[in-house]
Design an enzyme around this catalytic site. Structure first.
Site, mmCIF file in Angstrom:
data_model
loop_
_atom_site.group_PDB
_atom_site.id
_atom_site.type_symbol
_atom_site.label_atom_id
_atom_site.label_comp_id
_atom_site.label_asym_id
_atom_site.label_seq_id
_atom_site.Cartn_x
_atom_site.Cartn_y
_atom_site.Cartn_z
ATOM 1 N N ASP A 1 0.872 -1.190 0.000
ATOM 2 C CA ASP A 1 0.000 0.000 0.000
ATOM 3 C C ASP A 1 0.900 1.228 0.000
ATOM 4 O O ASP A 1 2.096 1.126 0.323
ATOM 5 C CB ASP A 1 -0.906 -0.001 1.259
ATOM 6 C CG ASP A 1 -2.193 0.800 1.058
ATOM 7 O OD1 ASP A 1 -2.087 2.008 0.740
ATOM 8 O OD2 ASP A 1 -3.289 0.250 1.216
ATOM 9 N N ASP B 1 3.515 2.102 -4.555
ATOM 10 C CA ASP B 1 2.545 2.857 -5.350
ATOM 11 C C ASP B 1 2.244 1.993 -6.576
ATOM 12 O O ASP B 1 3.135 1.737 -7.395
ATOM 13 C CB ASP B 1 3.143 4.205 -5.756
ATOM 14 C CG ASP B 1 2.164 5.042 -6.590
ATOM 15 O OD1 ASP B 1 1.206 4.472 -7.163
ATOM 16 O OD2 ASP B 1 2.369 6.260 -6.672
ATOM 17 N N VAL B 2 1.004 1.544 -6.707
ATOM 18 C CA VAL B 2 0.675 0.582 -7.766
ATOM 19 C C VAL B 2 0.753 1.168 -9.172
ATOM 20 O O VAL B 2 0.650 0.436 -10.154
ATOM 21 C CB VAL B 2 -0.727 -0.053 -7.551
ATOM 22 C CG1 VAL B 2 -0.718 -1.013 -6.386
ATOM 23 C CG2 VAL B 2 -1.802 1.019 -7.407
ATOM 24 N N ASN C 1 -6.181 -4.931 -5.740
ATOM 25 C CA ASN C 1 -7.293 -4.320 -4.999
ATOM 26 C C ASN C 1 -7.194 -2.806 -4.889
ATOM 27 O O ASN C 1 -8.216 -2.132 -4.838
ATOM 28 C CB ASN C 1 -7.335 -4.945 -3.595
ATOM 29 C CG ASN C 1 -8.182 -4.140 -2.640
ATOM 30 O OD1 ASN C 1 -9.407 -4.171 -2.685
ATOM 31 N ND2 ASN C 1 -7.523 -3.357 -1.769
ATOM 32 N N TYR D 1 -14.684 6.703 -12.849
ATOM 33 C CA TYR D 1 -14.599 5.485 -12.023
ATOM 34 C C TYR D 1 -15.260 4.312 -12.751
ATOM 35 O O TYR D 1 -14.694 3.214 -12.828
ATOM 36 C CB TYR D 1 -15.274 5.742 -10.680
ATOM 37 C CG TYR D 1 -15.191 4.596 -9.691
ATOM 38 C CD1 TYR D 1 -13.982 4.262 -9.082
ATOM 39 C CD2 TYR D 1 -16.320 3.853 -9.353
ATOM 40 C CE1 TYR D 1 -13.909 3.217 -8.166
ATOM 41 C CE2 TYR D 1 -16.258 2.817 -8.441
ATOM 42 C CZ TYR D 1 -15.051 2.495 -7.836
ATOM 43 O OH TYR D 1 -14.982 1.460 -6.935
ATOM 44 N N LYS E 1 -13.458 0.843 -13.970
ATOM 45 C CA LYS E 1 -13.851 -0.484 -13.484
ATOM 46 C C LYS E 1 -14.367 -1.368 -14.629
ATOM 47 O O LYS E 1 -14.243 -2.583 -14.588
ATOM 48 C CB LYS E 1 -14.894 -0.347 -12.370
ATOM 49 C CG LYS E 1 -14.324 0.289 -11.087
ATOM 50 C CD LYS E 1 -13.148 -0.503 -10.536
ATOM 51 C CE LYS E 1 -12.709 -0.035 -9.157
ATOM 52 N NZ LYS E 1 -11.550 -0.797 -8.636
ATOM 53 N N ILE F 1 -19.805 -1.166 -0.063
ATOM 54 C CA ILE F 1 -19.127 -1.798 1.062
ATOM 55 C C ILE F 1 -18.652 -0.693 1.990
ATOM 56 O O ILE F 1 -18.088 0.311 1.534
ATOM 57 C CB ILE F 1 -17.914 -2.642 0.580
ATOM 58 C CG1 ILE F 1 -18.321 -3.590 -0.568
ATOM 59 C CG2 ILE F 1 -17.302 -3.411 1.754
ATOM 60 C CD1 ILE F 1 -19.384 -4.619 -0.239
ATOM 61 N N THR G 1 -16.452 1.155 3.684
ATOM 62 C CA THR G 1 -15.010 1.412 3.811
ATOM 63 C C THR G 1 -14.786 2.907 3.577
ATOM 64 O O THR G 1 -15.688 3.610 3.116
ATOM 65 C CB THR G 1 -14.206 0.642 2.732
ATOM 66 O OG1 THR G 1 -14.475 1.252 1.462
ATOM 67 C CG2 THR G 1 -14.551 -0.829 2.688
HETATM 68 N N1 LIG Z 1 -16.089 0.281 -0.772
HETATM 69 C C1 LIG Z 1 -16.889 0.130 -1.810
HETATM 70 O O1 LIG Z 1 -18.096 0.433 -1.735
HETATM 71 C C2 LIG Z 1 -16.355 -0.463 -3.093
HETATM 72 C C3 LIG Z 1 -17.283 -0.876 -4.053
HETATM 73 C C4 LIG Z 1 -16.827 -1.420 -5.247
HETATM 74 C C5 LIG Z 1 -15.472 -1.555 -5.472
HETATM 75 N N2 LIG Z 1 -14.584 -1.138 -4.533
HETATM 76 C C6 LIG Z 1 -13.152 -1.299 -4.847
HETATM 77 O O2 LIG Z 1 -12.524 -2.037 -3.832
HETATM 78 C C7 LIG Z 1 -11.136 -1.680 -3.792
HETATM 79 C C8 LIG Z 1 -10.753 -1.372 -2.350
HETATM 80 O O3 LIG Z 1 -11.472 -0.244 -1.933
HETATM 81 P P1 LIG Z 1 -11.892 0.025 -0.425
HETATM 82 O O4 LIG Z 1 -13.344 0.195 -0.411
HETATM 83 O O5 LIG Z 1 -11.272 -0.968 0.484
HETATM 84 O O6 LIG Z 1 -11.247 1.481 -0.240
HETATM 85 P P2 LIG Z 1 -10.164 2.050 0.788
HETATM 86 O O7 LIG Z 1 -10.030 3.486 0.460
HETATM 87 O O8 LIG Z 1 -10.525 1.641 2.166
HETATM 88 O O9 LIG Z 1 -8.829 1.266 0.394
HETATM 89 C C9 LIG Z 1 -8.121 1.526 -0.782
HETATM 90 C C10 LIG Z 1 -6.640 1.334 -0.495
HETATM 91 O O10 LIG Z 1 -5.921 1.547 -1.717
HETATM 92 C C11 LIG Z 1 -4.755 2.295 -1.395
HETATM 93 N N3 LIG Z 1 -4.275 3.024 -2.553
HETATM 94 C C12 LIG Z 1 -4.851 4.085 -3.174
HETATM 95 N N4 LIG Z 1 -4.061 4.512 -4.165
HETATM 96 C C13 LIG Z 1 -2.966 3.704 -4.170
HETATM 97 C C14 LIG Z 1 -1.787 3.645 -4.968
HETATM 98 N N5 LIG Z 1 -1.551 4.516 -5.968
HETATM 99 N N6 LIG Z 1 -0.874 2.675 -4.705
HETATM 100 C C15 LIG Z 1 -1.098 1.792 -3.707
HETATM 101 N N7 LIG Z 1 -2.162 1.804 -2.908
HETATM 102 C C16 LIG Z 1 -3.098 2.759 -3.153
HETATM 103 C C17 LIG Z 1 -5.204 3.238 -0.280
HETATM 104 O O11 LIG Z 1 -4.080 3.740 0.438
HETATM 105 C C18 LIG Z 1 -6.105 2.347 0.543
HETATM 106 O O12 LIG Z 1 -5.390 1.682 1.560
HETATM 107 C C19 LIG Z 1 -10.975 -0.501 -4.746
HETATM 108 O O13 LIG Z 1 -10.460 -0.957 -5.975
HETATM 109 C C20 LIG Z 1 -12.393 0.008 -4.915
HETATM 110 O O14 LIG Z 1 -12.578 0.686 -6.120
HETATM 111 C C21 LIG Z 1 -14.990 -0.596 -3.352
#
Ligand SMILES: NC(=O)c1ccc[n+]([C@@H]2O[C@H](COP(=O)([O-])OP(=O)(O)OC[C@H]3O[C@@H](n4cnc5c(N)ncnc54)[C@H](O)[C@@H]3O)[C@@H](O)[C@H]2O)c1
Length: 269
Positions: free
Chosen positions: A37, A63-64, A90, A154, A158, A189, A191
């Site tokens: 992360d 950094d991804v 993720n 977004y 996706k 979700i 988060t």
């Molecule tokens: N929470 C929702 O409702 C939801 C719904 C559909 C999809 N998602 C997807 O699930 C995945 C996880 O999201 P989440 O809800 O846990 O969000 P979150 O914000 O809690 O976690 C995302 C993580 O990604 C990290 N991140 C961001 N940019 C980065 C980078 N450039 N390099 C490395 N790490 C990086 C952040 O530091 C964070 O720890 C994402 O791809 C999101 O799009 C989430």
């Protein structure tokens, strides 16, 4: 006997939300987890949770979007824990905004974090696993299956993850590389990314065209309850359980598929 004993899993965005829950769930099933992360404090919490539960974990600030780091991540995981056979792409961000005002810079940032990263990670994993085999799980969204007002970039990102996943699965199969590639599509979700997107979209922007009138009120819990027939947001561990299944041999003939975990949000009205 645990599902993933002896396996090594790389999980990006493991410092928060779904990524943290996934890292913990994979470790609970016996996998050694290489958690990455940009959020080092978040990673520390994840690693602490895994260690406290008796699991094995190493962490890396990654950094991804950085191609050079991706070229070394699989080797670093292999050196520390053993050859990876699981990758969970993720990490992601959501940049909201109406199309007429949306900047190209924001569009490129959205694509870089959500799409370039999935390509780079999948490429690195295939290079590493093409003989030993593995399972790649790309986290898309219900926003990769249908549109949402105020979330065009977004949704585009996706949607790209969804079809890249299918192409990668077909390519691996045809090439004889024993690697499965699937995408996971969470609904709402609970988060930080969800809470943040509500704040961004709150000013008069409907969050989703299918949502009931008034759903653009800035109350994340109310919106989640209205959007899902189950009347609540999902929990990160409910997504993580699906990811564990896809990582394991229990899903050995599931490949190139989009698996939705959304409390019936996209099932109907
Ligand atoms: N929470 C929702 O409702 C939801 C719904 C559909 C999809 N998602 C997807 O699930 C995945 C996880 O999201 P989440 O809800 O846990 O969000 P979150 O914000 O809690 O976690 C995302 C993580 O990604 C990290 N991140 C961001 N940019 C980065 C980078 N450039 N390099 C490395 N790490 C990086 C952040 O530091 C964070 O720890 C994402 O791809 C999101 O799009 C989430």
């Amino acid at each position: 006997m645990s599902l993933l004993n002896g396996r090594v899993a790389v999980v990006t965005g493991a410092g928060s939300g779904i990524g943290r829950a996934t890292a913990e769930a994979l470790a609970k099933e016996g996998a050694a987890v290489f958690a990455t992360d940009i959020d080092e404090a978040g990673l520390k919490v994840t690693a602490g949770n895994i260690t406290a539960a008796g699991g094995k974990v190493e962490t890396l600030r990654q950094d991804v979007t950085d191609e050079a780091v991706w070229d070394t991540v699989m080797d670093m995981a292999a050196q520390k824990l053993g050859t990876p056979s699981i990758l969970v792409n993720n990490a992601g961000i959501a940049i909201g905004g109406a199309i007429p005002e949306f900047s190209l810079a924001d569009w490129k940032t959205q694509m870089s974090v959500n799409v370039d990263s999935v390509f780079l990670g999948t490429r690195a994993a295939i290079r590493k696993m093409m003989e030993s085999g593995g399972s790649i799980i790309n986290i898309s969204s219900v926003a990769g299956l249908r549109g949402a007002a105020g979330l065009s970039a977004y949704c585009a990102s996706k949607g790209a993850v969804r079809l890249f996943t299918k192409a990668a699965a077909v390519e691996c199969g045809r090439a004889g590389w024993p690697i499965r590639v699937n995408s996971v599509h969470p609904g709402i979700i609970d988060t930080p990314i969800w809470q943040k997107s509500i704040t961004q979209l709150g000013e008069g922007m409907p969050v989703n065209p299918d949502m009931p009138a008034g759903a653009n009120a800035m109350d994340a819990d109310v919106i989640a309850a209205q959007a899902s027939p189950m009347g609540r947001a999902g929990r990160p561990d409910e997504v993580a359980d699906l990811i564990v299944f896809l990582a394991s041999d229990k899903s050995s003939y599931i490949n190139g598929q989009e698996l939705v975990v959304d409390g019936a949000m996209t099932a109907g009205g």
